[in-house]
Design a protein around this motif. Structure first.
Motif, PDB file in Angstrom:
ATOM      1  N   SER A  43      33.035 -78.659 137.832  1.00 62.45           N
ATOM      2  CA  SER A  43      32.027 -79.725 137.844  1.00 62.45           C
ATOM      3  C   SER A  43      31.661 -80.019 139.291  1.00 62.45           C
ATOM      4  CB  SER A  43      32.593 -80.987 137.166  1.00 62.45           C
ATOM      5  OG  SER A  43      31.712 -82.088 137.297  1.00 62.45           O
ATOM      6  N   ALA A  44      30.395 -79.823 139.643  1.00 69.09           N
ATOM      7  CA  ALA A  44      29.965 -79.960 141.038  1.00 69.09           C
ATOM      8  C   ALA A  44      28.882 -81.022 141.181  1.00 69.09           C
ATOM      9  CB  ALA A  44      29.445 -78.628 141.568  1.00 69.09           C
ATOM     10  N   VAL A  45      28.990 -81.799 142.247  1.00 66.20           N
ATOM     11  CA  VAL A  45      27.926 -82.720 142.640  1.00 66.20           C
ATOM     12  C   VAL A  45      27.486 -82.341 144.054  1.00 66.20           C
ATOM     13  CG1 VAL A  45      27.323 -85.103 143.192  1.00 66.20           C
ATOM     14  CG2 VAL A  45      28.718 -84.613 141.178  1.00 66.20           C
ATOM     15  N   TRP A  46      26.187 -82.097 144.200  1.00 67.43           N
ATOM     16  CA  TRP A  46      25.587 -81.744 145.490  1.00 67.43           C
ATOM     17  C   TRP A  46      24.814 -82.947 146.007  1.00 67.43           C
ATOM     18  CZ3 TRP A  46      25.833 -76.516 147.309  1.00 67.43           C
ATOM     19  CH2 TRP A  46      26.390 -75.606 146.397  1.00 67.43           C
ATOM     20  N   ILE A  47      25.243 -83.502 147.136  1.00 64.45           N
ATOM     21  CA  ILE A  47      24.522 -84.610 147.771  1.00 64.45           C
ATOM     22  C   ILE A  47      23.862 -84.069 149.032  1.00 64.45           C
ATOM     23  CG2 ILE A  47      24.746 -86.847 148.898  1.00 64.45           C
ATOM     24  CD1 ILE A  47      27.030 -87.475 147.021  1.00 64.45           C
ATOM     25  N   VAL A  48      22.541 -84.113 149.052  1.00 64.34           N
ATOM     26  CA  VAL A  48      21.772 -83.455 150.098  1.00 64.34           C
ATOM     27  C   VAL A  48      20.984 -84.504 150.889  1.00 64.34           C
ATOM     28  CG1 VAL A  48      19.984 -81.748 150.590  1.00 64.34           C
ATOM     29  CG2 VAL A  48      21.596 -81.370 148.709  1.00 64.34           C
ATOM     30  N   LEU A  49      21.295 -84.589 152.187  1.00 67.50           N
ATOM     31  CA  LEU A  49      20.573 -85.529 153.066  1.00 67.50           C
ATOM     32  C   LEU A  49      19.368 -84.789 153.648  1.00 67.50           C
ATOM     33  CD1 LEU A  49      23.682 -87.131 154.793  1.00 67.50           C
ATOM     34  CD2 LEU A  49      22.527 -87.820 152.689  1.00 67.50           C
ATOM     35  N   GLY A  50      18.450 -84.479 152.769  1.00 75.63           N
ATOM     36  CA  GLY A  50      17.257 -83.707 153.092  1.00 75.63           C
ATOM     37  C   GLY A  50      16.572 -83.324 151.801  1.00 75.63           C
ATOM     38  N   ASP A  51      15.951 -82.141 151.771  1.00 80.00           N
ATOM     39  CA  ASP A  51      15.266 -81.628 150.589  1.00 80.00           C
ATOM     40  C   ASP A  51      16.063 -80.488 149.973  1.00 80.00           C
ATOM     41  OD1 ASP A  51      13.071 -83.367 151.049  1.00 80.00           O
ATOM     42  OD2 ASP A  51      12.134 -81.895 152.381  1.00 80.00           O
ATOM     43  N   ILE A  52      15.748 -80.161 148.714  1.00 75.03           N
ATOM     44  CA  ILE A  52      16.342 -79.018 148.024  1.00 75.03           C
ATOM     45  C   ILE A  52      15.218 -78.070 147.633  1.00 75.03           C
ATOM     46  CG2 ILE A  52      17.669 -78.226 146.038  1.00 75.03           C
ATOM     47  CD1 ILE A  52      19.031 -80.962 145.965  1.00 75.03           C
ATOM     48  N   TYR A  53      15.325 -76.840 148.109  1.00 74.13           N
ATOM     49  CA  TYR A  53      14.333 -75.812 147.807  1.00 74.13           C
ATOM     50  C   TYR A  53      14.997 -74.725 146.965  1.00 74.13           C
ATOM     51  CZ  TYR A  53      11.699 -78.062 151.550  1.00 74.13           C
ATOM     52  OH  TYR A  53      11.041 -78.974 152.333  1.00 74.13           O
ATOM     53  N   ILE A  54      14.430 -74.422 145.805  1.00 75.44           N
ATOM     54  CA  ILE A  54      14.979 -73.429 144.896  1.00 75.44           C
ATOM     55  C   ILE A  54      14.032 -72.232 144.885  1.00 75.44           C
ATOM     56  CG2 ILE A  54      15.809 -72.983 142.561  1.00 75.44           C
ATOM     57  CD1 ILE A  54      15.933 -76.098 142.238  1.00 75.44           C
ATOM     58  N   HIS A  55      14.499 -71.093 145.372  1.00 75.47           N
ATOM     59  CA  HIS A  55      13.645 -69.909 145.496  1.00 75.47           C
ATOM     60  C   HIS A  55      13.145 -69.463 144.128  1.00 75.47           C
ATOM     61  CE1 HIS A  55      12.426 -65.758 146.415  1.00 75.47           C
ATOM     62  NE2 HIS A  55      12.287 -66.199 147.662  1.00 75.47           N
ATOM     63  N   SER A  56      11.956 -68.894 144.120  1.00 74.02           N
ATOM     64  CA  SER A  56      11.317 -68.505 142.863  1.00 74.02           C
ATOM     65  C   SER A  56      12.090 -67.431 142.113  1.00 74.02           C
ATOM     66  CB  SER A  56       9.894 -68.019 143.129  1.00 74.02           C
ATOM     67  OG  SER A  56       9.902 -66.937 144.046  1.00 74.02           O
ATOM     68  N   ASP A  57      12.963 -66.673 142.787  1.00 73.75           N
ATOM     69  CA  ASP A  57      13.774 -65.646 142.118  1.00 73.75           C
ATOM     70  C   ASP A  57      14.987 -66.231 141.399  1.00 73.75           C
ATOM     71  OD1 ASP A  57      12.087 -63.653 143.020  1.00 73.75           O
ATOM     72  OD2 ASP A  57      13.311 -63.168 144.771  1.00 73.75           O
ATOM     73  N   VAL A  58      15.348 -67.461 141.708  1.00 72.33           N
ATOM     74  CA  VAL A  58      16.529 -68.090 141.112  1.00 72.33           C
ATOM     75  C   VAL A  58      16.235 -68.445 139.657  1.00 72.33           C
ATOM     76  CG1 VAL A  58      18.059 -70.096 141.195  1.00 72.33           C
ATOM     77  CG2 VAL A  58      17.390 -68.948 143.310  1.00 72.33           C
ATOM     78  N   THR A  59      17.134 -68.062 138.757  1.00 73.94           N
ATOM     79  CA  THR A  59      16.938 -68.321 137.334  1.00 73.94           C
ATOM     80  C   THR A  59      17.904 -69.356 136.760  1.00 73.94           C
ATOM     81  OG1 THR A  59      18.390 -66.467 136.757  1.00 73.94           O
ATOM     82  CG2 THR A  59      16.019 -66.008 136.940  1.00 73.94           C
ATOM     83  N   GLU A  60      18.972 -69.687 137.505  1.00 73.65           N
ATOM     84  CA  GLU A  60      19.955 -70.635 136.990  1.00 73.65           C
ATOM     85  C   GLU A  60      20.671 -71.335 138.136  1.00 73.65           C
ATOM     86  OE1 GLU A  60      23.865 -70.761 133.983  1.00 73.65           O
ATOM     87  OE2 GLU A  60      22.895 -68.854 134.484  1.00 73.65           O
ATOM     88  N   ILE A  61      20.798 -72.660 138.030  1.00 73.43           N
ATOM     89  CA  ILE A  61      21.641 -73.421 138.941  1.00 73.43           C
ATOM     90  C   ILE A  61      22.473 -74.394 138.113  1.00 73.43           C
ATOM     91  CG2 ILE A  61      20.115 -73.198 140.935  1.00 73.43           C
ATOM     92  CD1 ILE A  61      19.180 -76.070 140.433  1.00 73.43           C
ATOM     93  N   SER A  62      23.681 -74.683 138.576  1.00 68.45           N
ATOM     94  CA  SER A  62      24.599 -75.531 137.828  1.00 68.45           C
ATOM     95  C   SER A  62      25.163 -76.613 138.744  1.00 68.45           C
ATOM     96  CB  SER A  62      25.737 -74.690 137.241  1.00 68.45           C
ATOM     97  OG  SER A  62      25.241 -73.692 136.373  1.00 68.45           O
ATOM     98  N   GLY A  63      25.134 -77.857 138.242  1.00 68.71           N
ATOM     99  CA  GLY A  63      25.666 -78.977 139.003  1.00 68.71           C
ATOM    100  C   GLY A  63      24.731 -80.175 138.922  1.00 68.71           C
ATOM    101  N   ALA A  64      25.173 -81.263 139.506  1.00 67.84           N
ATOM    102  CA  ALA A  64      24.335 -82.446 139.681  1.00 67.84           C
ATOM    103  C   ALA A  64      23.779 -82.399 141.101  1.00 67.84           C
ATOM    104  CB  ALA A  64      25.148 -83.711 139.459  1.00 67.84           C
TER     105      ALA A  64
END
Length: 207
Positions: free
Chosen positions: A100-121
């Motif tokens: 179980s993962a929580v990602w806290i990002v002090l900025g922006d999150i960019y998900i590349h167009s090739d990515v098909t799956e991400i897991s976490g909060a």
């Protein structure tokens, strides 16, 4: 723990986590968050922007007393160029072992167009500028963008997204599958990572 003075903000956050949970649980993300990894209840950090350049699998705790949860804090943008997935759990595993993962990002999150799956909060809180929040739509304001690129693939998100601004921009088209699919799983409730226990209490519970 995120309620810290703006001066030296990220250092203050790391110090608070170390004081509350123990400095031995702090771990550098660039060195230790790669490939296939069990988070073992640790708190990973990156002092700068962080890029996922190869597939990342977050695996179960290896014993009935080892946590599969982890908190990741990024002082800058999170750039996801490869899939982030959870490893399989086995029959008889304890709740504490579930990844179980929580990602806290002090900025922006960019998900590349090739990515098909991400897991976490994934929480994009944005940057501070002169002690104040960066206002949207400026870069660093706390945006999650699913399509830096062509956006032809469908994207499945196992968990949740929270941000000041979310750009759903995938162009995948199918009558059988959505372009962006969010599966709001219960991992964050049954095995919350260190530092987010109070935050989880305020999330909606769907039954």
């Amino acid at each position: 723990f995120l309620n810290q003075p703006s001066a030296g903000y990220f250092t203050n956050v790391k110090n608070e986590l170390a004081n509350r949970y123990g400095g031995h649980l702090l771990s550098d993300a660039g060195t230790n968050l790669t490939g296939s990894v069990s988070m073992t209840g640790r708190m990973f950090y990156s002092d700068t922007a962080f890029t996922i350049t190869s597939p990342l699998t977050l695996t179960r705790g290896s014993s009935s007393t080892q946590s599969g949860a982890g908190l990741i804090i990024i002082n800058g943008d999170l750039i996801i160029n490869k899939n982030i997935t959870y490893g399989a759990i086995t029959s008889g595993d304890k709740l504490i072992q579930i990844p179980s993962a929580v990602w806290i990002v002090l900025g922006d999150i960019y998900i590349h167009s090739d990515v098909t799956e991400i897991s976490g909060a994934f929480l994009a809180l944005g940057k501070l500028s002169s002690g104040a929040d960066v206002a949207c739509p400026a870069a660093g304001c706390g945006t999650i963008d699913t399509n830096p690129g062509s956006g032809a693939a469908s994207l499945t998100i196992n968990g949740l997204l929270m941000a000041k601004r979310i750009l759903f921009e995938r162009t995948y088209k199918s009558s059988a599958q959505g372009s962006e699919i969010i599966i709001y799983d219960s991992r964050i409730f049954v095995n919350p990572p260190p530092g987010v226990e109070d935050f989880v209490k305020n999330l909606p519970k769907w039954k």
